[in-house]
Design an enzyme around this catalytic site. Structure first.
Site, short mmCIF file in Angstrom:
data_model
loop_
_atom_site.label_atom_id
_atom_site.label_comp_id
_atom_site.label_asym_id
_atom_site.label_seq_id
_atom_site.Cartn_x
_atom_site.Cartn_y
_atom_site.Cartn_z
N HIS A 190 0.85 -1.19 0.00
CA HIS A 190 0.00 0.00 0.00
C HIS A 190 0.88 1.24 0.00
O HIS A 190 2.08 1.18 0.23
CB HIS A 190 -0.96 0.00 1.20
N CYS B 21 6.05 6.05 4.46
CA CYS B 21 4.82 5.35 4.03
C CYS B 21 4.22 5.99 2.79
O CYS B 21 3.28 5.44 2.21
CB CYS B 21 3.81 5.33 5.17
N HIS C 217 4.88 -0.06 -0.29
CA HIS C 217 5.67 -1.01 0.52
C HIS C 217 4.69 -2.05 1.04
O HIS C 217 3.47 -1.87 0.97
CB HIS C 217 6.36 -0.28 1.68
N HIS D 177 3.11 -5.24 3.71
CA HIS D 177 2.86 -5.73 5.08
C HIS D 177 2.27 -7.13 4.99
O HIS D 177 1.56 -7.44 4.01
CB HIS D 177 1.85 -4.86 5.83
N ASP E 86 -5.48 -10.32 -0.76
CA ASP E 86 -4.21 -11.03 -0.64
C ASP E 86 -3.37 -10.89 -1.91
O ASP E 86 -3.86 -11.08 -3.02
CB ASP E 86 -4.48 -12.52 -0.35
N HIS E 87 -2.10 -10.54 -1.72
CA HIS E 87 -1.15 -10.35 -2.83
C HIS E 87 -1.62 -9.31 -3.84
O HIS E 87 -1.50 -9.48 -5.05
CB HIS E 87 -0.83 -11.70 -3.52
N GLU F 189 -1.15 -4.26 11.38
CA GLU F 189 -0.26 -3.96 10.24
C GLU F 189 1.14 -4.46 10.56
O GLU F 189 1.86 -4.95 9.69
CB GLU F 189 -0.25 -2.45 10.04
NI NI Z 1 2.57 0.64 5.66
#
Ligand code: NI
Length: 255
Positions: free
Chosen positions: A130, A149, A155, A157, A195-196, A245
Site C-alpha cells: 500500500h 509510508c 511497501h 505488510h 491477498d497479494h 499492520e
Molecule cells: Ni505501511
C-alpha cells in the site's frame, strides 16, 4: 490437560511452564478468566490469584478434559457456558468473562451477563502493499504527514485480520454458526479480495480515486463493512474487526 504415565495428572514443578505438565501427546489450551469484585481495604487484595488458578484446575480443566475424551466433536462454544457454571460458584467475586483460546489463533469468549452467546475470534492473514497518500494534499504535505509510508511505489505488510463474531448459542445442540463458516466467509469477502494485491492499485476500496487511504484504521473499517452482511446472512453478528499492520500497530473497528 494431559494424564501422566500412570494415568494421573502430572502436577509439574515449573510454575512458568504451566500446570499440569504436558506428557505424551498433550493438548495446549489457555483460559483467560476475568473476575470482578471489591478490593479489601486492609490487604489491598480482591482475590488471591492462586485461588483463581486452583479453581480453574479443580473445575474447568477436568470438565474440558472429560469433554475432549467423551465428545471431541463438540464445539468449544457449546461447552463454554458449562465451564463457566462449573467455575463461578467457587469464585469469591463475580465471573465477568471466560475466554478459551483453543489454538493460538482461535478463541471463544463468554461474558457471564450474556450466557446465551459467545464471541468467536479467528485470525487470518493476507500480504499486500500500500501507499499512504491523500490526493487532496500536496506532494510535500503527503511526504511530511506519512514519511516513508508515502514512498511512490508503496511497501508491503503481512496483515493479520481478526473478526470477532457474536454467535447465539443453541440450548439443544451446537451453534448454527461455526468456525468453518467464519473461515469461508472471511476468505471470500476479505482474503481473496486483498491477498497479494497492491491495495491502492488493484482494489476498488482503496483506489486513489474513489477509494479511501489504506491506513490500518481504514483497512479495519473496510474489512468490517465487507464481512458484516455475509456474517448476518449466516445467522450471526459481526461485533468488530481488528487488523494488525505490524505486531505493534493495530486498529479495531468499531472501536
Ligand atoms: Ni505501511
Amino acid at each position: 490437560m494431559t494424564p501422566g504415565a500412570a494415568g494421573t495428572p502430572s502436577a509439574g514443578r515449573n510454575g512458568y511452564a504451566g500446570w499440569p505438565r504436558s506428557a505424551g501427546l498433550a493438548r495446549f489450551y489457555e483460559l483467560d478468566v476475568s473476575v470482578e469484585g471489591d478490593v479489601e481495604p486492609v490487604t489491598g487484595y480482591f482475590l488471591n490469584i492462586q485461588e483463581v488458578d486452583r479453581i480453574v484446575r479443580e473445575t474447568a480443566i477436568p470438565f474440558i478434559d472429560q469433554a475432549c475424551g467423551r465428545s471431541p466433536e463438540r464445539e468449544p462454544a457449546e461447552l463454554l457456558p458449562s465451564v463457566a457454571r462449573a467455575m463461578a460458584p467457587a469464585l469469591a467475586g463475580r465471573l465477568a468473562s471466560l475466554r478459551w483460546r483453543v489454538t493460538p489463533t482461535y478463541s471463544v469468549e463468554l461474558e457471564s451477563d450474556q450466557m446465551n452467546r459467545v464471541v468467536m475470534r479467528q485470525r487470518f492473514e493476507f500480504a499486500a502493499s500500500h501507499r499512504l497518500h491523500c490526493p487532496t494534499l500536496s506532494d510535500e504535505e503527503n511526504r511530511r504527514l506519512f514519511g516513508k509510508c508515502n514512498s511512490p511505489n508503496g511497501h508491503g505488510h503481512n496483515y493479520v485480520v481478526e473478526p470477532a463474531v457474536a454467535v447465539r448459542l443453541n440450548p439443544a445442540g451446537p451453534p448454527s454458526f461455526t468456525l468453518e463458516a467464519l473461515e469461508r466467509l472471511t476468505g471470500e469477502a476479505v482474503i481473496a479480495r486483498f491477498d497479494h494485491k497492491h491495495l491502492n492499485e488493484d482494489t476498488r476500496e482503496f483506489a486513489t480515486i474513489g477509494g479511501v487511504n489504506p491506513s490500518v484504521e481504514n483497512i479495519a473499517r473496510v474489512c468490517f463493512d465487507l464481512l458484516a452482511p455475509a456474517i448476518r446472512e449466516a445467522g450471526a453478528e459481526l461485533a468488530s474487526v481488528t487488523v494488525w499492520e505490524t505486531e505493534k500497530t493495530s486498529a479495531t473497528y468499531p472501536a
